[in-house]
Design an enzyme around this catalytic site. Structure first.
Site, PDB file in Angstrom:
ATOM      1  N   HIS A  67       0.835  -1.200   0.000  1.00  0.00           N
ATOM      2  CA  HIS A  67       0.000   0.000   0.000  1.00  0.00           C
ATOM      3  C   HIS A  67       0.866   1.245   0.000  1.00  0.00           C
ATOM      4  O   HIS A  67       2.082   1.181  -0.135  1.00  0.00           O
ATOM      5  CB  HIS A  67      -0.991  -0.016   1.161  1.00  0.00           C
ATOM      6  CG  HIS A  67      -0.365  -0.109   2.528  1.00  0.00           C
ATOM      7  ND1 HIS A  67       0.513   0.828   3.005  1.00  0.00           N
ATOM      8  CD2 HIS A  67      -0.474  -1.043   3.499  1.00  0.00           C
ATOM      9  CE1 HIS A  67       0.897   0.496   4.223  1.00  0.00           C
ATOM     10  NE2 HIS A  67       0.327  -0.636   4.542  1.00  0.00           N
ATOM     11  N   HIS A 121       4.138   1.418   2.141  1.00  0.00           N
ATOM     12  CA  HIS A 121       5.290   0.685   1.615  1.00  0.00           C
ATOM     13  C   HIS A 121       5.953   1.480   0.498  1.00  0.00           C
ATOM     14  O   HIS A 121       7.170   1.594   0.426  1.00  0.00           O
ATOM     15  CB  HIS A 121       4.859  -0.673   1.047  1.00  0.00           C
ATOM     16  CG  HIS A 121       4.178  -1.570   2.033  1.00  0.00           C
ATOM     17  ND1 HIS A 121       2.834  -1.855   1.969  1.00  0.00           N
ATOM     18  CD2 HIS A 121       4.647  -2.245   3.106  1.00  0.00           C
ATOM     19  CE1 HIS A 121       2.521  -2.673   2.957  1.00  0.00           C
ATOM     20  NE2 HIS A 121       3.593  -2.918   3.673  1.00  0.00           N
ATOM     21  N   CYS A 140      -4.737 -19.545  21.431  1.00  0.00           N
ATOM     22  CA  CYS A 140      -6.032 -19.929  20.889  1.00  0.00           C
ATOM     23  C   CYS A 140      -5.844 -21.131  19.975  1.00  0.00           C
ATOM     24  O   CYS A 140      -5.105 -21.052  18.993  1.00  0.00           O
ATOM     25  CB  CYS A 140      -6.651 -18.769  20.110  1.00  0.00           C
ATOM     26  SG  CYS A 140      -8.137 -19.266  19.203  1.00  0.00           S
ATOM     27  N   CYS A 150      -6.958 -20.401  16.296  1.00  0.00           N
ATOM     28  CA  CYS A 150      -6.012 -19.640  15.469  1.00  0.00           C
ATOM     29  C   CYS A 150      -4.662 -20.345  15.362  1.00  0.00           C
ATOM     30  O   CYS A 150      -3.862 -20.027  14.500  1.00  0.00           O
ATOM     31  CB  CYS A 150      -5.749 -18.265  16.072  1.00  0.00           C
ATOM     32  SG  CYS A 150      -7.200 -17.263  16.327  1.00  0.00           S
ATOM     33  N   CYS A 206     -11.262 -14.992  22.065  1.00  0.00           N
ATOM     34  CA  CYS A 206     -10.692 -14.776  20.738  1.00  0.00           C
ATOM     35  C   CYS A 206     -11.781 -14.217  19.830  1.00  0.00           C
ATOM     36  O   CYS A 206     -12.865 -14.789  19.725  1.00  0.00           O
ATOM     37  CB  CYS A 206     -10.171 -16.095  20.168  1.00  0.00           C
ATOM     38  SG  CYS A 206      -9.849 -15.998  18.402  1.00  0.00           S
ATOM     39  N   HIS A 254     -12.775 -16.872  17.059  1.00  0.00           N
ATOM     40  CA  HIS A 254     -13.335 -18.175  17.390  1.00  0.00           C
ATOM     41  C   HIS A 254     -14.271 -18.167  18.604  1.00  0.00           C
ATOM     42  O   HIS A 254     -14.830 -19.194  18.948  1.00  0.00           O
ATOM     43  CB  HIS A 254     -12.196 -19.183  17.606  1.00  0.00           C
ATOM     44  CG  HIS A 254     -11.342 -19.353  16.393  1.00  0.00           C
ATOM     45  ND1 HIS A 254     -10.232 -18.579  16.145  1.00  0.00           N
ATOM     46  CD2 HIS A 254     -11.467 -20.182  15.334  1.00  0.00           C
ATOM     47  CE1 HIS A 254      -9.696 -18.944  14.992  1.00  0.00           C
ATOM     48  NE2 HIS A 254     -10.426 -19.903  14.476  1.00  0.00           N
ATOM     49  N   LYS A 292      -6.574   6.794  10.081  1.00  0.00           N
ATOM     50  CA  LYS A 292      -5.521   5.834   9.853  1.00  0.00           C
ATOM     51  C   LYS A 292      -5.900   4.957   8.652  1.00  0.00           C
ATOM     52  O   LYS A 292      -7.064   4.617   8.477  1.00  0.00           O
ATOM     53  CB  LYS A 292      -5.406   4.966  11.106  1.00  0.00           C
ATOM     54  CG  LYS A 292      -4.242   4.048  11.109  1.00  0.00           C
ATOM     55  CD  LYS A 292      -4.155   3.335  12.423  1.00  0.00           C
ATOM     56  CE  LYS A 292      -3.134   2.230  12.344  1.00  0.00           C
ATOM     57  NZ  LYS A 292      -2.837   1.630  13.625  1.00  0.00           N
ATOM     58  N   LYS A 324      -7.680  -1.496   6.365  1.00  0.00           N
ATOM     59  CA  LYS A 324      -8.500  -2.276   5.450  1.00  0.00           C
ATOM     60  C   LYS A 324      -9.960  -2.222   5.866  1.00  0.00           C
ATOM     61  O   LYS A 324     -10.851  -2.169   5.030  1.00  0.00           O
ATOM     62  CB  LYS A 324      -8.020  -3.725   5.427  1.00  0.00           C
ATOM     63  CG  LYS A 324      -6.965  -3.959   4.355  1.00  0.00           C
ATOM     64  CD  LYS A 324      -6.796  -5.431   4.069  1.00  0.00           C
ATOM     65  CE  LYS A 324      -5.628  -5.998   4.846  1.00  0.00           C
ATOM     66  NZ  LYS A 324      -5.287  -7.361   4.501  1.00  0.00           N
TER      67      LYS A 324
END
Length: 504
Positions: A19, A22, A127, A130, A144, A147, A296, A299
């Site tokens: 993005h 970078h 977890c 994960c 989590c 999950h 900020k 995504k």
RNA sequence: CGCGGGGUAGAGCAGCUUGGAAGCUCGUCAGGCUCAUAACCUGAAGGUCGGCGGUUCAAAUCCGCCCCCCGCAACCA
């Protein structure tokens, strides 16, 4: 004596596609790399991708790929973006490269030999869904978030690095600017960290499969910061039979990065290097962060800017310009989509592009051949350009690349004013010698502008110089000669070319 | 008392270290020019420099308190 200059970007984590951030760091590094080549330094410019870790393995699994396939694909997104942005890196290291694996193993082995590593246990919230440790912060209501189960408190065997053994020394190096950290506020932030507790950190993981095995204990994988940071030496051939580059270029002259990973570069990395009895980086520079419309980049908010889109819309050089000139280098700043158009038009189209265009047109229209050999020098203009070079260099040496660019564009502004004041079209026929002087001055100013923007906008610089048929000859000259004021005659082959930056 | 950054014209920022007539870019408005990419040049409007108090002949700049934003704290530059 020729100076060497080793400059790096971080290696980017392949969990995410590239993005704006970078691109920002990498373009900045490229500008500095090009500048140093330009002034005659021997430059090694490194970038690459960081590819190990549970997160990557997990992401790969999600899309039904092997981790390696997954990494290949994401890593390719980086290399293709760097192509599109004309990044002149000398090497591109991937932590899945064999050369890296060899070097990284050698490095951690060295740490162990130096008695900088001990066995301990890492306790955390694990977890099972994960298959990774979660931090307190990640939990939602103690569960989590993915999950919806409570993670187990478990501990695993880890190897740890004795940071406490080296922290004092690192602090001293930073205080004495042996490791120079910029900008100033980041430096004090880092020094502040020494006042807090700096804990020994884990350098291996047991439950992570996707990584480089710890050489003396294959049940463990080398943990991220040892793996990732060591790229700076493994890319130079550290630990291999061919370590000529390592001997030549190490230590780093400039590590460039976003401010989030400063702690690892400024503290962990030098500490490990000290332990391995290697030289520490000379200079670490953290650039600021982008916010988009005050928020900020993230995504989830969906405001991530893809640098590829900028290249498509504005072209490679303009994208470089727009990304780098948003705010002072080293600070944070906000960007807005509309601002890109605005600045493109203001600086590149109306400013530089239009200047080249109007000077070219005048030169072709007004036939001043009879003044050949009679063109004088205008001391005031010469002084102005000489001064601009001085400032330009000063800013470059201080990594204030946005200031160097500003200095360059102040010459564009001056040239436009100069035209208005002198009015060559009125001089023509009345005072041809004066008219010739003005035009020659203008072309010479443009020549200087072209060389100044060369590290920033390499294609544009070449285009401009080619238009005045100077490129072939001048690109072979040394820096010291290029930046000298040159009085040239009126026999230039000037071509009317397409607009450099058509208005948007 | 975790660490750090910031609050200056409609927008984005510089100036603060080393106090001394508030500056830059974009935008807006009015002129000028015609070489040029409806570009370029000149001028104008627009700010109680987050708030309160202090030091000083003088404070955006130093000191104190308060308010409001934002980033970081084992893997998003």
């Amino acid at each position: 004596m020729i100076k060497k200059f080793y400059i790096t970007t971080p290696i980017y984590y392949v969990n995410d596609k590239p993005h704006l951030g970078h691109a920002y760091t990498t373009i900045a590094a490229d500008i500095l790399a090009r500048y140093h080549r330009f002034i005659g330094d021997e430059v090694f410019f490194l970038t690459g991708t960081d590819e190990h870790g549970a997160k990557v393995a997990k992401s790969a699994e999600k899309v039904g790929k092997t981790p390696k396939q997954f990494c290949d694909e994401i890593s390719a997104l980086y290399t293709s973006l760097w192509d599109a942005l004309n990044i002149s890196n000398n090497d591109f290291i991937r932590t899945t490269d064999q050369r890296h694996e060899i070097g990284a193993k050698k490095f951690i082995e060295k740490l162990r030999e130096a008695d900088a590593i001990y066995e301990g246990s890492y306790e955390g919230l694990y977890c099972t869904g994960c298959e990774k440790f979660l931090t307190e912060k990640e939990l939602v209501d103690g569960k989590c978030p993915d999950h919806k189960i409570c993670p187990d408190k478990i501990s695993e065997k880890n190897y740890f690095f004795k940071l406490d053994k080296y922290a004092k020394k690192v602090q001293e190096l930073i205080e004495k600017d042996k490791i120079k950290i910029e900008p100033e506020n980041i430096r004090s932030e880092v020094l502040g960290l020494f006042k807090q507790e700096l804990e020994n950190f884990s350098v291996s993981r047991e439950k992570v499969a996707w990584g480089i095995k710890v050489p003396w204990d294959e049940s463990q994988v080398i943990y991220v910061w040892v793996d990732a940071l060591s790229n700076y030496i493994t890319a130079l051939g550290y630990g291999s039979s061919n370590d000529a580059n390592f001997k030549k270029y190490w230590p780093t002259d400039l590590h460039l990065m976003g401010k989030d990973i400063i702690k690892f570069h400024a503290i962990y990395w030098p500490a490990m290097l000290l332990a391995a009895k290697l030289a520490v980086p000379k200079h670490i520079f953290a650039n600021g962060y982008f916010t988009v419309n005050g928020q900020k980049m993230s995504k989830t908010i969906g405001n991530v800017i893809d640098p590829n889109d900028l290249v498509k819309k504005y072209g490679s050089d303009a994208a470089r310009f727009l990304i780098i000139s948003q705010f002072p280098f080293g600070q944070d700043g906000d960007v807005k989509a509309e601002k890109f158009d605005e600045q493109f038009n203001a600086n590149l189209a109306n400013g530089l592009g239009n200047l080249v265009s109007r000077v070219t047109a005048m030169y072709l229209k007004l036939d001043l051949k009879k003044c050949k050999g009679k063109v004088l020098e205008n001391k005031e203009v010469v002084r102005l350009v000489t001064n601009a070079w001085k400032n330009y260099e000063k800013f470059m040496e201080e990594n204030k690349i946005d200031q160097s660019l500003k200095t360059t564009f102040s010459l564009v502004k001056f040239a436009n004013e100069y035209i208005s004041v002198e009015k060559p079209w009125e001089l023509f026929g009345k005072d041809d010698e004066k008219c010739a002087l003005v035009l020659c001055n203008l072309i010479e100013i443009i020549r200087h502008i072209a060389w100044m923007i060369y590290p920033f906008l390499p294609e544009t610089a070449e285009n401009i110089l080619t238009q005045f048929s100077m490129w072939d000859e001048e690109s072979k000259l040394e820096y010291a000669k290029l930046k000298k004021w040159k009085r040239f005659d009126l026999d230039l082959q000037v071509k009317k070319a397409q607009a450099l930056f058509p208005r948007i």
